[in-house]
Design an enzyme around this catalytic site. Structure first.
Site, short mmCIF file in Angstrom:
data_model
loop_
_atom_site.label_atom_id
_atom_site.label_comp_id
_atom_site.label_asym_id
_atom_site.label_seq_id
_atom_site.Cartn_x
_atom_site.Cartn_y
_atom_site.Cartn_z
N HIS A 1 19.37 -4.69 -5.59
CA HIS A 1 18.34 -3.66 -5.92
C HIS A 1 16.91 -4.49 -6.61
CE1 HIS A 1 19.30 -4.61 -9.89
NE2 HIS A 1 20.58 -4.17 -9.78
N HIS B 1 17.38 -7.41 -8.81
CA HIS B 1 17.79 -8.61 -8.26
C HIS B 1 16.55 -9.43 -7.44
CE1 HIS B 1 21.74 -6.55 -8.22
NE2 HIS B 1 21.91 -7.42 -9.05
N CYS C 1 43.85 -0.19 -18.75
CA CYS C 1 44.34 0.83 -17.67
C CYS C 1 45.41 0.50 -16.64
CB CYS C 1 43.26 1.03 -16.66
SG CYS C 1 43.43 2.27 -15.31
N CYS D 1 44.95 0.48 -13.00
CA CYS D 1 43.58 -0.92 -12.57
C CYS D 1 44.55 -2.19 -13.00
CB CYS D 1 42.57 -0.86 -13.28
SG CYS D 1 41.21 0.25 -13.08
N CYS E 1 39.50 5.49 -18.49
CA CYS E 1 39.08 4.47 -17.57
C CYS E 1 38.03 4.98 -16.64
CB CYS E 1 40.35 4.41 -16.59
SG CYS E 1 39.86 3.05 -15.14
N LYS F 1 15.35 3.83 -17.51
CA LYS F 1 15.91 2.72 -16.70
C LYS F 1 16.17 3.48 -15.09
CE LYS F 1 20.73 0.95 -17.03
NZ LYS F 1 20.95 0.54 -15.82
N LYS G 1 19.76 6.19 -9.35
CA LYS G 1 19.67 7.02 -8.32
C LYS G 1 19.40 8.44 -8.63
CE LYS G 1 21.24 4.02 -4.80
NZ LYS G 1 22.53 3.40 -4.33
N1 MSP Z 1 26.85 -11.86 -12.67
C1 MSP Z 1 26.18 -11.86 -13.81
C2 MSP Z 1 25.32 -13.04 -14.06
C3 MSP Z 1 26.25 -14.22 -14.13
S1 MSP Z 1 25.17 -15.54 -14.22
C4 MSP Z 1 26.15 -16.79 -14.41
C5 MSP Z 1 25.15 -10.29 -13.66
N2 MSP Z 1 24.91 -9.87 -12.72
S2 MSP Z 1 24.10 -8.87 -12.04
O1 MSP Z 1 23.96 -8.41 -10.87
O2 MSP Z 1 24.18 -7.63 -13.08
O3 MSP Z 1 22.56 -9.11 -12.46
C6 MSP Z 1 21.87 -10.23 -11.92
C7 MSP Z 1 20.46 -10.37 -12.51
O4 MSP Z 1 19.59 -9.42 -12.40
C8 MSP Z 1 20.33 -10.78 -14.12
O5 MSP Z 1 19.69 -11.67 -14.66
C9 MSP Z 1 19.98 -9.08 -14.64
O6 MSP Z 1 19.19 -9.26 -15.95
C10 MSP Z 1 19.14 -8.98 -13.50
N3 MSP Z 1 18.91 -7.55 -13.22
C11 MSP Z 1 19.77 -6.57 -13.06
N4 MSP Z 1 18.91 -5.43 -13.25
C12 MSP Z 1 17.69 -5.53 -13.52
C13 MSP Z 1 16.65 -4.82 -13.70
N5 MSP Z 1 16.50 -3.57 -13.68
N6 MSP Z 1 15.46 -5.39 -13.98
C14 MSP Z 1 15.07 -6.86 -14.10
N7 MSP Z 1 16.07 -7.60 -13.94
C15 MSP Z 1 17.60 -7.03 -13.93
O7 MSP Z 1 24.47 -10.17 -14.79
#
Ligand code: MSP
Length: 501
Positions: free
Chosen positions: A17, A20, A125, A128, A143, A296, A299
């Protein structure tokens, strides 16, 4: 100098998304900028595939965790070229080489005496076959997947002696005020350490989807320890036959979101100290993207901005530019399609795109497509004085939005210069030929310098523009405003940012 920069690795239980995409783009800007400066850069990104959420999501779909991980890791991997990310490797924590290295490092942590067996208590759980963390369970301790009542249970776990690292971490913070940036995040992390640290669970006994604990094969490592180690393990196998560890460890920059600060600023350096490995130089913490309504993105609220939609409508460069320009890097910011459109039209099409096309058109019309080989305008040159150093200084501190703003002020300066010099009034007057030539050469130099500096933000458009003015080099030495042009040929350019319906 070597420069090793990483993003967080994404969980594969969801889809890629905008959050990321944002992190990857910001990291890519810094990586590309450092390459321009001649640094030896390694840029790592990837996926975090073990742990409860992935196992839970797979179970909910009736498939094996590995199948879900394979499917979703591909989607994250495919996102990278669409963002024009220049990552050097894409790590998956289900890679065998990663898993073997995790075992080796954590075995060392164990052998160094930082691990003990203790009792872990939590909400469990039975369907799970897994413990749930406090912030994911539903009301009345149910859960999140099965919605059934969780039971309070205990299991034997291996624990990491995080508490014994309070002093070493305080020393690290005391000696490195830039260990965590920006400053408010540094203070937050330091306060967390100062409040005192508790030992943390290092393994899970009833889970199978993870890296087995070598000294107790019934257990797998808690996903965060496995995940954090990706930054180190990747260097062992990203390029066969090359010793990247010697060249790139410790990492220069971990770029992460604010929700995972504790893991990177506290657990991670403590773990590295326990393994007797050097700690990273900086952790840069960015904020969160919110929906246009300031809430935040979700969807169900209908306020999600989809990176693929923006790319399809406006192009990758526009998405990159928009995110870096509109959300001050380090803070939170709202994003929405109307704001993308506004920036695209007002700044990309009307300011930068228009500056490029009118400069090139005038050189074609008034000088048959050759940039006059004359002195550039000293006054305009002065407005670019010190710019490359100022931009580099800001990007050294990951201040990507401020750096972009400095560059953009010059885009506006050049547009004003066009109006001030009005080449269309000089052109018909033979006595003004010198002034016209100087104006055209200065504008060409202005857009060249601007495009070299903008290159990390918008690699595709700047490459096209630099090609069109016969000056494709992007190295940082070329970011200085030259006193003279050597007479390159230009060619007409399709609009860089065409008007959208
Ligand atoms: N898997 C862990 C990170 C492990 S690093 C050794 C994780 N994954 S995540 O998919 O949830 O998030 C990945 C990155 O995207 C994180 O740095 C997180 O802060 C960032 N973001 C996720 N949603 C976000 C927003 N809405 N806005 C900006 N960045 C955010 O956490």
């Amino acid at each position: 100098m070597s420069f090793y920069i990483t993003t967080a690795i994404s969980y594969v239980n969801g889809e890629p998304h905008m959050g990321h995409a944002y992190e990857v783009i910001a990291t890519d800007v810094l990586a590309r900028h450092m390459r321009q400066r001649g640094e030896e850069v390694f840029f790592l990104t990837g996926t975090d595939e073990h742990g409860e959420p992935v196992a839970d999501a797979a179970r909910a779909q009736g498939i094996e965790p590995k199948e879900l991980a394979d499917r979703n890791a591909e989607r994250f991997k495919a996102l990278m070229p669409r963002l024009e990310a220049s990552n050097d490797f894409f790590i998956r924590t289900s890679d065998e080489q990663h898993m073997a290295k995790v075992q080796e490092v954590l075995q060392r942590v164990h052998d160094n005496g930082h691990v003990y067996k203790g009792l872990y208590e939590g909400w469990y759980c039975p369907q799970c076959a897994d413990f749930k963390v406090e912030n994911e369970i539903l009301e009345d301790n149910r859960c999140p997947i099965h919605e059934i009542a969780l039971t309070r249970e205990q299991e034997e776990n291996w624990f990491f002696r995080l508490s014994t690292f309070q002093e070493p971490l305080q020393r690290l913070y005391g000696e490195n005020p830039d260990f965590v940036m920006p400053r408010n995040r540094f203070n937050e992390a330091r306060a967390f350490v100062d409040r005192g640290l508790q030992d943390v669970s290092l393994s899970r006994g009833r889970m199978q989807w993870g890296v087995p604990v070598p000294w107790d094969p019934g257990h797998v490592f808690y996903v965060w320890f496995d995940a954090l180690l990706n930054y180190y393990t990747a260097l062992f196998y990203a390029r066969e036959g090359e010793d990247l560890v010697a060249r790139f460890w410790p990492a220069t920059y971990h770029v992460i979101g604010k929700d995972i600060l504790k893991f990177h600023a506290v657990y991670w350096p403590a773990l590295l100290m326990a393994a007797e490995l050097p700690v990273p130089r900086h952790v840069f913490v960015h904020g969160f993207l919110l929906g246009a309504d300031g809430r935040k993105m979700s969807k169900s609220l209908g306020n999600v901005l989809d990176p693929f939609q923006v790319i399809d409508e406006y192009g990758t460069d526009a998405l990159r530019f928009y995110l870096m320009r509109d959300v001050a890097f380090g803070g939170d910011g709202s994003v929405g399609i109307d704001a993308v459109k506004a920036r695209y039209e007002a700044e990309l099409a009307n300011e930068y795109g228009n500056l490029a096309s009118r400069t090139i058109s005038m050189i074609v019309r008034y000088r048959q497509g050759t940039i006059p080989a004359v002195q550039t305008d000293g006054e305009l040159a002065q407005d670019f004085d010190g710019l490359p150093d100022a931009v580099a200084g800001l990007l050294d501190r990951a201040q990507a939005t401020q750096a972009l703003d400095l560059i953009w002020q010059r885009v506006r300066r050049c547009n004003r210069y066009v109006e001030e010099r009005a080449p269309w009034r000089l052109a018909p007057d033979p006595a003004a030929a010198d002034a016209l030539e100087q104006t055209l050469a200065s504008l060409a130099e202005g857009i060249r310098v601007i495009s070299v500096l903008l290159h990390p933000y918008m690699p595709a458009s700047t490459t096209r523009l630099l090609g069109a003015i016969g000056s494709p080099a992007i190295d940082y030495a070329g970011a200085a405003f030259a006193a003279r042009w050597s007479g390159a040929r230009v060619h007409q350019l399709e609009p860089l940012f065409p008007k959208r319906a």
